[in-house]
Design an enzyme around this catalytic site. Structure first.
Site, mmCIF file in Angstrom:
data_model
loop_
_atom_site.group_PDB
_atom_site.id
_atom_site.type_symbol
_atom_site.label_atom_id
_atom_site.label_comp_id
_atom_site.label_asym_id
_atom_site.label_seq_id
_atom_site.Cartn_x
_atom_site.Cartn_y
_atom_site.Cartn_z
ATOM 1 N N ASP A 1 2.104 9.578 -30.382
ATOM 2 C CA ASP A 1 2.516 10.843 -29.773
ATOM 3 C C ASP A 1 3.811 11.281 -30.432
ATOM 4 O O ASP A 1 4.537 10.464 -30.999
ATOM 5 C CB ASP A 1 2.759 10.650 -28.275
ATOM 6 C CG ASP A 1 1.648 9.853 -27.610
ATOM 7 O OD1 ASP A 1 0.614 10.463 -27.304
ATOM 8 O OD2 ASP A 1 1.822 8.635 -27.415
ATOM 9 N N HIS B 1 5.709 8.883 -26.341
ATOM 10 C CA HIS B 1 4.745 9.568 -25.485
ATOM 11 C C HIS B 1 5.408 10.524 -24.504
ATOM 12 O O HIS B 1 5.013 11.683 -24.373
ATOM 13 C CB HIS B 1 3.909 8.556 -24.708
ATOM 14 C CG HIS B 1 2.953 9.188 -23.748
ATOM 15 N ND1 HIS B 1 3.305 9.486 -22.447
ATOM 16 C CD2 HIS B 1 1.678 9.612 -23.903
ATOM 17 C CE1 HIS B 1 2.280 10.063 -21.835
ATOM 18 N NE2 HIS B 1 1.279 10.150 -22.695
ATOM 19 N N HIS C 1 -4.242 2.450 -29.545
ATOM 20 C CA HIS C 1 -3.515 3.446 -28.750
ATOM 21 C C HIS C 1 -2.033 3.117 -28.679
ATOM 22 O O HIS C 1 -1.626 2.096 -28.115
ATOM 23 C CB HIS C 1 -4.111 3.466 -27.342
ATOM 24 C CG HIS C 1 -3.614 4.565 -26.473
ATOM 25 N ND1 HIS C 1 -3.169 4.355 -25.185
ATOM 26 C CD2 HIS C 1 -3.509 5.892 -26.700
ATOM 27 C CE1 HIS C 1 -2.822 5.505 -24.647
ATOM 28 N NE2 HIS C 1 -3.017 6.454 -25.551
ATOM 29 N N GLU D 1 -3.144 5.602 -32.931
ATOM 30 C CA GLU D 1 -2.831 6.843 -32.230
ATOM 31 C C GLU D 1 -1.372 6.801 -31.854
ATOM 32 O O GLU D 1 -0.839 5.762 -31.470
ATOM 33 C CB GLU D 1 -3.698 6.956 -30.973
ATOM 34 C CG GLU D 1 -3.564 8.275 -30.210
ATOM 35 C CD GLU D 1 -2.427 8.296 -29.204
ATOM 36 O OE1 GLU D 1 -2.094 9.398 -28.708
ATOM 37 O OE2 GLU D 1 -1.842 7.227 -28.911
#
Length: 256
Positions: free
Chosen positions: A48, A61, A19, A46
């Site tokens: 963003d 993010h 993450h 992962e």
């Protein structure tokens, strides 16, 4: 039945997602954090994405620089030169999404399109790197996801938005209507619970599998919960503790 996208790898394999990369130093979504995940052996990360005022996708993010960097301001209102000059944790530069996709050509990347500003820039980064086969486009907003997909020349893997996930939870335990709820996506990325309320059950997982959709759960940082979910049959876990997730998967003989 929807054809299996290459992003998902071999059927039956566990998708282990680091993450925002892996950092115990608060350097989320930095190139250092992604490299740390790769060094641990992770094949999936992962991240963003937001778009700057001049249409450049960055891996970040928050909508603003305030929390994670040494500068302030909304990413969508700032030129890329200013955003890229910010330092995550005061030390690591905010990376271009294109650099995340291009630096590790085999790495599979789950991209959460966080705002409308990111739609075009994210699509452009995927196109320029030709990374369609190893990308999953996700968003809480199904509209943002669909708008991003329309700009791509080839399919990428897709994950359900909030409204689609809600539709799945509404019908999944009954085992009926799941195919319709998930007709536009390849997988579900969902929390196992909301507050103290448990959302995901083994019946949900079975229902998703019946229509050929994988279930990936976020954000799981405790080894006992990782084990519980894997025993339930989920296909992937998203974790801030990539080190612990790797250890759990190695112990289970599921680390590849």
């Amino acid at each position: 039945m929807r054809e299996r996208h290459p992003y998902l790898g071999e059927s039956g394999s566990i998708v282990a997602l680091a993450h925002r990369g892996f950092s115990r130093e608060g350097l989320e979504n930095s190139m250092k954090a992604f490299q740390a995940a790769v060094d641990l052996g992770f094949r999936y990360v992962e991240t963003d994405a937001h778009g700057t005022a001049d249409g450049v996708a960055v891996a970040l993010h928050d909508a603003s620089l305030d929390r994670t960097t040494d500068r302030v301001g909304l990413v969508s209102s700032l030129p890329s030169s200013e955003v890229l000059g910010a330092r995550i944790g005061g030390v690591e530069p905010v990376p271009l999404l294109e650099d995340v996709l291009g630096t590790w050509p085999e790495l599979r990347v789950n991209i959460d399109v966080k705002a409308v500003s990111g739609i075009g820039p994210v699509a452009d980064a995927i196109e320029r790197t030709g990374s369609h086969a190893r990308v999953c486009v996700a968003s809480f907003s199904a509209r943002r996801r669909v708008a991003t997909l329309k700009r791509l020349s080839r399919p990428v893997a897709t994950s359900a938005g909030t409204s689609e996930a809600a539709g799945f939870f509404a019908v999944g335990a009954l085992g009926r209507g799941v195919g319709a709820a998930l007709r536009r996506v390849d997988l579900l990325q969902i929390p196992a619970q909301m507050g103290r309320t448990t959302l995901l059950t083994s019946r949900h997982v079975t229902a998703a599998h019946r229509v050929g959709r994988e279930v990936h759960v976020w954000t799981v940082n405790e080894t006992a919960e990782m084990t519980r979910l894997l025993e339930m049959g989920v296909d992937g876990l998203v974790s801030d503790r990539a080190d612990l997730l790797r250890d759990v998967l190695i112990a289970r003989g599921s680390w590849s």
